[in-house]
Design an enzyme around this catalytic site. Structure first.
Site, short mmCIF file in Angstrom:
data_model
loop_
_atom_site.label_atom_id
_atom_site.label_comp_id
_atom_site.label_asym_id
_atom_site.label_seq_id
_atom_site.Cartn_x
_atom_site.Cartn_y
_atom_site.Cartn_z
N ASN A 137 0.87 -1.18 0.00
CA ASN A 137 0.00 0.00 0.00
C ASN A 137 0.91 1.23 0.00
O ASN A 137 1.50 1.56 1.02
CB ASN A 137 -0.90 -0.03 1.25
CG ASN A 137 -1.66 1.27 1.44
OD1 ASN A 137 -1.83 2.05 0.50
ND2 ASN A 137 -2.14 1.50 2.67
N TRP A 138 0.99 1.87 -1.14
CA TRP A 138 1.93 3.01 -1.26
C TRP A 138 1.41 4.28 -0.60
O TRP A 138 2.15 5.24 -0.47
CB TRP A 138 2.18 3.30 -2.74
CG TRP A 138 3.05 2.30 -3.43
CD1 TRP A 138 3.61 1.17 -2.90
CD2 TRP A 138 3.46 2.34 -4.81
NE1 TRP A 138 4.35 0.53 -3.86
CE2 TRP A 138 4.28 1.22 -5.04
CE3 TRP A 138 3.22 3.23 -5.86
CZ2 TRP A 138 4.85 0.96 -6.28
CZ3 TRP A 138 3.79 2.97 -7.10
CH2 TRP A 138 4.59 1.84 -7.30
N LYS A 139 0.14 4.31 -0.28
CA LYS A 139 -0.47 5.55 0.26
C LYS A 139 -0.19 6.70 -0.72
O LYS A 139 -0.16 6.45 -1.93
CB LYS A 139 0.06 5.82 1.67
CG LYS A 139 -0.05 4.56 2.55
CD LYS A 139 0.12 4.80 4.01
CE LYS A 139 0.01 3.47 4.75
NZ LYS A 139 -0.07 3.61 6.17
N HIS A 193 -9.60 1.37 4.81
CA HIS A 193 -8.31 1.51 5.51
C HIS A 193 -8.50 2.45 6.70
O HIS A 193 -9.28 3.39 6.63
CB HIS A 193 -7.26 2.06 4.54
CG HIS A 193 -5.89 2.06 5.14
ND1 HIS A 193 -5.45 3.05 5.97
CD2 HIS A 193 -4.88 1.16 5.06
CE1 HIS A 193 -4.22 2.76 6.38
NE2 HIS A 193 -3.85 1.62 5.83
N GLU A 231 -6.83 4.82 7.80
CA GLU A 231 -6.63 6.26 7.52
C GLU A 231 -7.88 6.86 6.87
O GLU A 231 -8.21 8.02 7.08
CB GLU A 231 -5.38 6.45 6.64
CG GLU A 231 -4.11 6.27 7.47
CD GLU A 231 -2.90 5.77 6.70
OE1 GLU A 231 -2.88 5.88 5.45
OE2 GLU A 231 -1.96 5.26 7.35
N GLU A 262 -5.74 -5.00 10.36
CA GLU A 262 -4.72 -4.00 10.62
C GLU A 262 -5.03 -3.28 11.92
O GLU A 262 -5.82 -2.33 11.93
CB GLU A 262 -4.68 -2.97 9.48
CG GLU A 262 -4.39 -3.59 8.13
CD GLU A 262 -3.77 -2.57 7.18
OE1 GLU A 262 -2.61 -2.74 6.83
OE2 GLU A 262 -4.45 -1.59 6.84
N GLY A 279 2.02 2.24 10.76
CA GLY A 279 2.94 3.36 10.62
C GLY A 279 3.66 3.71 11.91
O GLY A 279 4.31 4.75 12.00
N SER A 293 3.04 -2.25 10.31
CA SER A 293 4.49 -2.33 10.58
C SER A 293 5.10 -3.69 10.21
O SER A 293 5.94 -4.22 10.93
CB SER A 293 4.78 -1.98 12.04
OG SER A 293 4.40 -0.63 12.30
N GLY A 300 2.69 -1.26 4.31
CA GLY A 300 2.66 0.16 3.98
C GLY A 300 4.07 0.67 3.72
O GLY A 300 4.65 0.46 2.65
N GLY A 301 4.64 1.32 4.71
CA GLY A 301 5.95 1.97 4.58
C GLY A 301 7.02 1.09 3.94
O GLY A 301 7.76 1.54 3.05
P1 PGA Z 1 2.63 0.32 7.71
O1 PGA Z 1 1.18 0.56 7.05
O2 PGA Z 1 3.14 -0.98 7.13
O3 PGA Z 1 3.44 1.50 7.28
O4 PGA Z 1 2.44 0.22 9.17
C1 PGA Z 1 0.29 -0.49 6.85
C2 PGA Z 1 -0.96 0.04 6.20
O5 PGA Z 1 -1.33 1.20 6.45
O6 PGA Z 1 -1.62 -0.64 5.41
#
Ligand code: PGA
Length: 255
Positions: free
Chosen positions: A10-12, A95, A97, A167, A173, A213, A234-235
């Site tokens: 997930n590149w956001k 998600h 966010e 999640e 994050g 994470s 994500g990251g």
């Molecule tokens: P993260 O994000 O791996 O940076 O914790 C996961 C996500 O938001 O899907």
């Protein structure tokens, strides 16, 4: 036997189309021997070009969000049909966010899920409890409610097309992943809810991924849980070498 794992990046809100193309070139060479379903949830502007590059590879391209309406006067929004035509095969829905920053409710998420299925996009439904909910002992009821409301009146043949991403909000994050036992316990609960909603056969088919994470150092252990069918990253998905390392460690393919 375990399902072929799903490894979703997930590149956001990262990467222009040009950066995305460079990434794709490196990733494809790094994952040649990997036996996994690799999904990339990318910015809207990169979907069409990446979908071209991903043709006949093991990588599927998708979006991070969509609107629940088919079309209409919704300035700044994007419809499932637009994503589909651009080459997306899946879409992330709910998600954390989106739930917290953009105030998406369970009802809205339900409508998006229905629309995604209608538009032939595989929904990747994200669920998870906040730290407060966990501390108050509400994790299981929150997960139950999020699943039951998202899938309200969805027949099992349709539900089987979805992927669930567990999640925990406190792990996203933050660099602080759920420890493996905690993740496995939540996954087992999610599996039991899916079986309750859709029966034994369909309930067992739906993949459940862990997100929050995920790194090359913890992916393998997380994957050892019986109900962990993959990871949502994500990251650590922003660098193709790190993302490929995670995919390799989840599938046990030689490095
Ligand atoms: P993260 O994000 O791996 O940076 O914790 C996961 C996500 O938001 O899907």
């Amino acid at each position: 036997m375990k399902k072929t794992p799903y490894i979703i990046g997930n590149w956001k809100m990262h990467k222009t189309s040009r950066q995305a193309a460079d990434y794709m070139e490196s990733l494809l060479s790094l994952i040649q021997g990997v036996q996994a379903n690799i999904f990339l949830a990318v910015p809207y502007t990169a979907i069409a070009s990446l979908a071209q590059l991903a043709k006949n590879t093991k990588v599927a391209i998708g979006a991070q969000n969509m609107n629940d309406a088919r079309e209409g006067a919704f300035t700044g929004e994007i419809a499932g049909l637009m994503l589909k035509e651009a080459g997306a095969s899946f879409v992330m829905i709910g998600h954390s966010e989106r739930r917290t920053i953009f105030k998406e409710t369970n009802e809205m998420i339900h409508r998006k899920l229905i629309r995604a299925l209608q538009d032939d996009l595989k929904p990747v439904l994200c669920i998870g409890e906040t730290l407060v909910e966990r501390e108050e002992g509400k994790t299981e009821s929150v997960l139950h409610h999020q699943l039951a409301s998202a899938f309200k009146e969805v027949p099992k043949e349709e539900a089987e097309k979805a992927i669930i991403a567990y999640e925990p909000v406190w792990a996203i994050g933050t660099g602080k992943s759920a420890d493996a036992q905690t993740a496995w316990q939540a996954h087992e609960h999610i599996r039991s809810v899916l079986i309750e909603l859709f029966g034994d056969e369909s309930g067992k088919k739906i993949p459940i991924l862990y997100g929050g994470s995920v790194k090359p150092e913890n992916a393998k252990e997380l994957m050892q849980g019986g109900e962990v069918d993959g990871v949502l990253v994500g990251g650590a998905s922003l660098d193709p070498a790190i993302f490929a390392k995670i995919a390799l460690s989840c599938t046990g393919s030689p490095e």
